[in-house]
Structure formats: C-alpha cells, structure tokens
Design a protein around this motif. Structure first.
Motif, short mmCIF file in Angstrom:
data_model
loop_
_atom_site.label_atom_id
_atom_site.label_comp_id
_atom_site.label_asym_id
_atom_site.label_seq_id
_atom_site.Cartn_x
_atom_site.Cartn_y
_atom_site.Cartn_z
N ASP A 123 42.12 35.66 44.17
CA ASP A 123 40.81 35.85 43.55
C ASP A 123 40.52 37.30 43.15
O ASP A 123 40.44 37.61 41.97
N HIS A 175 38.06 27.04 44.18
CA HIS A 175 38.78 26.69 42.96
C HIS A 175 38.98 25.18 42.85
O HIS A 175 38.82 24.59 41.77
N LYS A 213 42.64 30.61 38.01
CA LYS A 213 41.64 31.64 37.70
C LYS A 213 42.00 32.39 36.43
O LYS A 213 41.12 32.71 35.62
N ARG A 227 33.63 31.10 32.81
CA ARG A 227 34.00 31.95 33.96
C ARG A 227 32.93 31.94 35.04
O ARG A 227 33.22 32.17 36.22
N LEU A 230 33.28 30.34 38.56
CA LEU A 230 33.90 31.02 39.69
C LEU A 230 32.86 31.54 40.69
O LEU A 230 33.21 31.99 41.78
#
Length: 338
Positions: A123, A175, A213, A227, A230
């Motif tokens: 990450d 995720h 990612k 995005r 996340l």
C-alpha cells in the motif's frame, strides 16, 4: 524480476523478489542517499555498509514537517544536488517522508523505495502519495509524485513484528473488499500463520495486491474518482489513528467494520458479518468505544471533506466498492446507531 508501469506523469520500475544489494545496479552509488529509521537500521545495519545514510527516529509521531526540515539540512551538509537520488528503506512513515522530501528539495530530485513492512509493500509505497501529518490531521500536507522505482526484498519480512503483519493484512483485506472478491475467498481459507510459513503464497499475495493498487492508480492517479475506493475504512480510521493509541492497521480495521455496517443500512449490503469475521481472523479489532465529538471534529478537517459532506467508501458487494458524498451529520447519526 523487473516490470515497468506507466502513470500519467512517470514510468516506475518495480523489482520483485530482489535483494536490497541489487540497488547498486539501479542507482549511482556515489550519488545516492538512503533514508531509513532506527528500527530498520538496528535489525539490518549490515545491509547499509558504505552507503550514505540518514537514520530517522521511528514512528508516526515523527512524520511531521520538522523531520523533513532536519533531513533537508542534512542533505545540504552532504552536498546533495539535483543528480542525487534518495531511497527510502522502511515502512510507510519512511517512504512518505522520503518521497515528500525528494519532491520539495531543490524543487524535486529522484527517489525510490525499498518497503520493509507488509503494509508498505502492498500500500504505502505505491501510487506516489507522499506527505506528513499536521496537528493531528493525517497526511494533511503532501504531494502526488511517483518514485523512479520500488524494490521488493521479501527478506525484510523475516524481522517483521507480529503487529506489523496485522497492519499489512488490514490493507490486504481492504483491497479484497473493494475490488477483489476472489482474494477475499482465499483469505477466508488461510491465516496470518499460513502466510508466514509459506513464502511462495505470501509473495503471490503481495504481488497481487501491488498490481491491484497500481492499476487503480494508473486509471486515476490524482484521485478524482476510482482511486478514492482505496480510502475504504480510512475516513473514521484516520481520525481514530490520530486521536487514540492505535496502529494504522487497527484503526483502518475498525473503520472498515463501521463502513460495512453503514453499507448494510444504506445499500442493503449483506456481508458485513463476513468482513467482521475475516478481520477478527487476521487478529484485527472491529468495533471500539470512542468520543464522537473528538472524532467528528477531526473529520471536519479531513482532506476528503467537501463543505459539510465527505467522500465516503461504501460496499455494494464484496469486491464492489462505491464512493458517495454523505453529510457529516448523517454519518454521525448512523455511527451512533451501531
């Protein structure tokens, strides 16, 4: 194993399953300065022999502008110029500080990362977000700028404390919740101990999460849309992390538990219990008592806030996340009912 990934502003080289000694083939040794922290240096001092080195104090408390200022003063003393490359070897705090410092020193010099924690590998080191905390507000100041490379030396995980394994799995579960239902099913069948004992399975899991990612960031590098997924669990999580003595993984885990239950109330999401069960299996907390006033005072300063609303990540199904604005008042009322 080198792979290249193109972002809107840069091409980043990923080196999977390499030793940290491979750095000498990537950068000019004499023009490179490594930034690491006391914990990493203590455990792996032999890996840093003969490198120019800046060693930081460890912990989120030092991810602040004063640390960056102290690094810049040392860079000046070390005659660092625009041909210098900085390499952050450490967890998310080190990579954030290194990327941010490199982006502002002399208006920008090259940098790369060697993430040493599971969380940093899957990450923190990916995507170009680099910054510091300000006044109990997480990552309030920073920049989005991609590193030149990320090198994955999985041997660093041999000295990883158990708590850091849990932190990393919080992001891996995140995720799976937002984008990877298959991984969610795999994680349900395994455990932290399984991955600690099975290096091949662990490597596959890390690379799968790195690529997940990376693809999200490639589609939306500057966080205008996809995005934002996340941030699942991070809205409440970041506020808890900054106000209470919680690690990042613990705080995000609690945030995911609340987000799952709120998704159940607003979208009819049916698998909140499965997520809570999985978080518990990976030794992570799910619910906690906290002062609503403190947490929502912090949320009003959150960078995801838009006037009196905040971009919040919900789940429609496991593997399908959505981002919607919700008023802070409505969010507070929902949390009070849980």
């Amino acid at each position: 194993m080198k792979q290249q990934y193109k972002f809107s502003s840069a091409i980043v080289d990923y080196y999977f399953s390499e030793r940290v000694s491979y750095l000498k083939k990537i950068v000019e040794y004499k023009k490179t300065i490594i930034i690491t922290d006391e914990n990493i240096f203590k455990c792996h001092s032999k890996k840093f022999k003969k490198w120019k080195l800046i060693v930081l104090k460890s912990g989120e408390a030092y991810k602040v502008q004063t640390t960056v200022d102290s690094i810049i003063k040392k860079l000046i003393e070390m005659n660092a110029d625009r041909t210098t490359t900085l390499i952050g070897v450490g967890g998310g705090v080190v990579t954030d500080i290194t990327g941010y410092t490199a982006s502002v020193y002399l208006r920008g010099i090259d940098f790369g990362f060697v993430p040493t924690t599971l969380l940093a590998m899957v990450d923190a080191s990916i995507g170009g977000k680099n910054g510091v905390d300000v006044d109990n507000c997480k990552n309030m100041v920073g920049i989005i700028r991609q590193p030149k490379f990320i090198l994955y030396d999985f041997n660093f995980l041999k000295t990883l404390p158990q708590g850091e394994w849990r932190n990393g799995f919080a992001e891996i579960i995140k995720h799976a919740c937002i984008k990877d239902a298959i991984s969610f099913s795999i994680l349900e069948k395994q455990s932290i101990k399984f991955y600690q004992k099975n290096r091949g399975a662990l490597s596959e899991l890390i690379i799968r999460n790195v690529l997940l990612k990376t693809k999200l960031v490639q589609h939306d590098e500057f966080e205008k849309g996809e995005r934002m997924l996340l941030n699942f669990g991070h809205t409440i999580g970041h506020a808890l992390e900054m106000k209470y003595e919680l690690s990042h993984g613990q705080a995000v885990s609690i945030g995911m538990a609340y987000a799952s239950m709120i998704s159940e109330k607003l979208f009819g999401f049916k698998d909140a219990k499965k997520i809570i069960t999985l978080l518990t299996k990976y030794e992570l907390p799910t619910f906690a008592e906290f002062d609503n006033n403190k947490i929502f005072a912090n949320l009003k300063k959150d960078k995801k806030r838009v006037r009196q609303e905040i971009n919040y990540v919900f789940l429609k199904k496991i593997g399908i996340g959505v981002v919607q604005l919700i008023s802070l008042k409505k969010l507070e009322k929902l949390i009070q009912t849980l």
